[in-house]
Design a protein around this motif. Structure first.
Motif, PDB file in Angstrom:
ATOM      1  N   ALA A  44      41.894  43.231  36.720  1.00  0.00           N
ATOM      2  CA  ALA A  44      43.071  42.388  36.482  1.00  0.00           C
ATOM      3  C   ALA A  44      44.314  42.952  37.166  1.00  0.00           C
ATOM      4  CB  ALA A  44      43.322  42.267  34.985  1.00  0.00           C
ATOM      5  N   ASP A  45      44.333  44.270  37.383  1.00  0.00           N
ATOM      6  CA  ASP A  45      45.505  44.893  38.015  1.00  0.00           C
ATOM      7  C   ASP A  45      45.503  44.728  39.534  1.00  0.00           C
ATOM      8  OD1 ASP A  45      45.958  45.890  35.501  1.00  0.00           O
ATOM      9  OD2 ASP A  45      45.053  47.835  35.917  1.00  0.00           O
ATOM     10  N   SER A  46      44.349  44.417  40.093  1.00  0.00           N
ATOM     11  CA  SER A  46      44.177  44.527  41.537  1.00  0.00           C
ATOM     12  C   SER A  46      45.225  43.749  42.323  1.00  0.00           C
ATOM     13  CB  SER A  46      42.788  44.041  41.942  1.00  0.00           C
ATOM     14  OG  SER A  46      41.798  44.813  41.312  1.00  0.00           O
ATOM     15  N   LEU A  47      45.390  42.486  41.971  1.00  0.00           N
ATOM     16  CA  LEU A  47      46.259  41.633  42.768  1.00  0.00           C
ATOM     17  C   LEU A  47      47.724  42.005  42.578  1.00  0.00           C
ATOM     18  CD1 LEU A  47      44.392  38.243  42.321  1.00  0.00           C
ATOM     19  CD2 LEU A  47      44.003  40.078  43.952  1.00  0.00           C
ATOM     20  N   ASP A  48      48.091  42.398  41.340  1.00  0.00           N
ATOM     21  CA  ASP A  48      49.469  42.836  41.099  1.00  0.00           C
ATOM     22  C   ASP A  48      49.798  44.059  41.941  1.00  0.00           C
ATOM     23  OD1 ASP A  48      49.743  40.824  39.286  1.00  0.00           O
ATOM     24  OD2 ASP A  48      49.368  42.075  37.530  1.00  0.00           O
TER      25      ASP A  48
ATOM     26  N   ARG B 122      37.242  46.256  46.205  1.00  0.00           N
ATOM     27  CA  ARG B 122      36.733  46.313  44.830  1.00  0.00           C
ATOM     28  C   ARG B 122      35.851  45.111  44.526  1.00  0.00           C
ATOM     29  NH1 ARG B 122      37.177  45.416  39.674  1.00  0.00           N
ATOM     30  NH2 ARG B 122      37.391  47.114  38.189  1.00  0.00           N
ATOM     31  N   THR B 123      34.739  44.995  45.224  1.00  0.00           N
ATOM     32  CA  THR B 123      33.760  43.915  45.023  1.00  0.00           C
ATOM     33  C   THR B 123      34.462  42.573  44.792  1.00  0.00           C
ATOM     34  OG1 THR B 123      33.560  44.318  42.620  1.00  0.00           O
ATOM     35  CG2 THR B 123      32.009  45.469  44.071  1.00  0.00           C
ATOM     36  N   MET B 124      35.467  42.282  45.633  1.00  0.00           N
ATOM     37  CA  MET B 124      36.224  41.050  45.439  1.00  0.00           C
ATOM     38  C   MET B 124      35.664  39.944  46.321  1.00  0.00           C
ATOM     39  SD  MET B 124      40.344  40.513  45.360  1.00  0.00           S
ATOM     40  CE  MET B 124      40.630  42.021  44.472  1.00  0.00           C
ATOM     41  N   SER B 125      35.100  38.925  45.684  1.00  0.00           N
ATOM     42  CA  SER B 125      34.542  37.795  46.434  1.00  0.00           C
ATOM     43  C   SER B 125      35.673  36.970  47.035  1.00  0.00           C
ATOM     44  CB  SER B 125      33.712  36.897  45.514  1.00  0.00           C
ATOM     45  OG  SER B 125      32.656  37.640  44.939  1.00  0.00           O
TER      46      SER B 125
ATOM     47  N   ASP C 272      34.508  40.204  32.254  1.00  0.00           N
ATOM     48  CA  ASP C 272      35.581  39.218  32.146  1.00  0.00           C
ATOM     49  C   ASP C 272      36.309  39.089  33.487  1.00  0.00           C
ATOM     50  OD1 ASP C 272      37.104  37.360  30.912  1.00  0.00           O
ATOM     51  OD2 ASP C 272      38.371  38.759  29.818  1.00  0.00           O
ATOM     52  N   GLY C 273      36.600  37.864  33.882  1.00  0.00           N
ATOM     53  CA  GLY C 273      37.318  37.639  35.132  1.00  0.00           C
ATOM     54  C   GLY C 273      36.431  37.581  36.354  1.00  0.00           C
ATOM     55  N   SER C 274      35.129  37.807  36.187  1.00  0.00           N
ATOM     56  CA  SER C 274      34.218  37.800  37.343  1.00  0.00           C
ATOM     57  C   SER C 274      33.767  36.387  37.657  1.00  0.00           C
ATOM     58  CB  SER C 274      32.986  38.665  37.043  1.00  0.00           C
ATOM     59  OG  SER C 274      32.185  38.039  36.054  1.00  0.00           O
ATOM     60  N   THR C 275      33.288  36.186  38.886  1.00  0.00           N
ATOM     61  CA  THR C 275      32.764  34.870  39.252  1.00  0.00           C
ATOM     62  C   THR C 275      31.468  34.584  38.483  1.00  0.00           C
ATOM     63  OG1 THR C 275      31.706  35.879  41.179  1.00  0.00           O
ATOM     64  CG2 THR C 275      33.803  34.769  41.543  1.00  0.00           C
TER      65      THR C 275
ATOM     66  N   GLU D 192      25.554  32.666  46.730  1.00  0.00           N
ATOM     67  CA  GLU D 192      25.903  33.743  47.655  1.00  0.00           C
ATOM     68  C   GLU D 192      27.392  34.041  47.525  1.00  0.00           C
ATOM     69  OE1 GLU D 192      25.668  33.056  52.013  1.00  0.00           O
ATOM     70  OE2 GLU D 192      23.752  34.102  51.858  1.00  0.00           O
ATOM     71  N   GLU D 193      27.743  35.333  47.556  1.00  0.00           N
ATOM     72  CA  GLU D 193      29.148  35.741  47.503  1.00  0.00           C
ATOM     73  C   GLU D 193      29.425  36.602  48.731  1.00  0.00           C
ATOM     74  OE1 GLU D 193      31.361  35.432  44.633  1.00  0.00           O
ATOM     75  OE2 GLU D 193      29.924  34.181  43.567  1.00  0.00           O
ATOM     76  N   HIS D 194      30.681  36.619  49.155  1.00  0.00           N
ATOM     77  CA  HIS D 194      31.067  37.428  50.314  1.00  0.00           C
ATOM     78  C   HIS D 194      32.273  38.269  49.928  1.00  0.00           C
ATOM     79  CE1 HIS D 194      28.442  34.781  52.638  1.00  0.00           C
ATOM     80  NE2 HIS D 194      28.951  33.821  51.901  1.00  0.00           N
ATOM     81  N   TYR D 195      32.114  39.586  49.986  1.00  0.00           N
ATOM     82  CA  TYR D 195      33.208  40.480  49.612  1.00  0.00           C
ATOM     83  C   TYR D 195      34.146  40.693  50.797  1.00  0.00           C
ATOM     84  CZ  TYR D 195      30.364  42.060  45.580  1.00  0.00           C
ATOM     85  OH  TYR D 195      29.630  42.149  44.423  1.00  0.00           O
TER      86      TYR D 195
END
Length: 274
Positions: A82-86, A98-101, A146-149, A210-213
């Motif tokens: 949750a902090d990542s984008l801030d 950080r495994t961000m799709s 929580d917050g994951s795709t 399929e996800e793309h990081y």
């Protein structure tokens, strides 16, 4: 195909040098990267040495290698998802790995590199649970972070299951071991690390999506540096062409996953003056 293919592409590398693209980072002397520290094989703290290790940690070091000529010039900052984008938008970090799709929704708030890893959304189940696919989840409990795709995927594809939401994927492993859930729905790269830590778990069933990081950075529209996006993409192109990507993949995921190779490059059309 995953949602990423309908998302906008990234900025293509140009002919500029690192000094021209990211002068502030060069002057500072280190690249500041937000990572997880609990995703085994992806980005985790080695209990024996205290060092951060994993595929995403190696990737951050390769980006630093191309900026400074020294892969050690990275300052890692641990962050909850949750902090990542801030952290990006307030300038606390240069990039988040950080495994961000890559999704259209997330591209409204961050700038992504071209993808560095393609993963498949799959299930991991405990041996003997009887869970072999989505069809077996009715009346059972699925763990997702929580917050994951994966949360959206579970609600859409397994509406009759109960969902246990945890703060992190490592909490899902604990939930499995304590019989609070029978399965975990997540990207197979994440699941490979969980399977490596518990011999009584295995990845089951077909790919659900399929996800793309991508490496996340501040959007140029919000004060981010487009030169950094191009710099990161130039590293991604290099590790594809010189074999580094395969060495990293085989070292961290080889025993558990098969790969078709690095994801296709995704760049957008740019105006000449962009």
């Amino acid at each position: 195909p995953g949602e990423s293919y309908s998302a906008a592409g990234s900025l293509r590398p140009d002919a500029a040098t690192a000094k021209e693209r990211v002068p502030e980072i060069l002057e500072r002397g280190r690249l500041v990267v937000g990572v997880d520290q609990s995703l085994y094989r992806i980005s985790y703290r080695d209990p024996g040495t205290g060092d951060l290790r994993g595929f995403e940690v190696d990737l951050a070091r390769e980006i630093a290698r191309d900026i400074f000529g020294d892969p050690a010039r990275v300052e890692f900052r641990f962050m909850e998802s949750a902090d990542s984008l801030d952290s990006l938008n307030n300038g606390a970090v240069d990039a988040v790995i950080r495994t961000m799709s890559i999704t259209e929704e997330r591209q409204q708030t961050v700038a992504f590199s071209t993808p560095y890893l393609t993963t498949d959304k799959r299930l991991l189940a405990t041996t003997g649970s009887g869970v072999e696919s989505l069809d077996d989840l009715g009346g059972r409990t699925v763990c997702v972070a929580d917050g994951s795709t994966g949360l959206r995927e579970t609600r859409a594809q397994a509406p009759d299951s109960s969902i246990l939401k945890t703060r992190s994927w490592s909490d899902c492993l604990v939930a499995l071991q304590q019989h609070q859930a029978e399965s975990i729905l997540a990207d197979d790269a994440l699941l490979s690390g969980i399977a490596a830590q518990d011999q009584f778990t295995r990845i089951v069933g077909p790919s659900l999506s399929e996800e793309h990081y991508g490496v996340a950075m501040a959007r140029p529209e919000e004060g981010g540096n487009p030169g950094l996006v191009r710099q990161v993409n130039s590293t991604l192109e290099r590790i594809r062409s010189d074999g580094t990507w395969w060495r990293m993949y085989d070292a961290w995921f080889g025993p558990y996953l098969r790969s078709a190779g690095p994801p296709p490059l995704q760049y957008r059309e740019e105006e000449a003056n962009e």
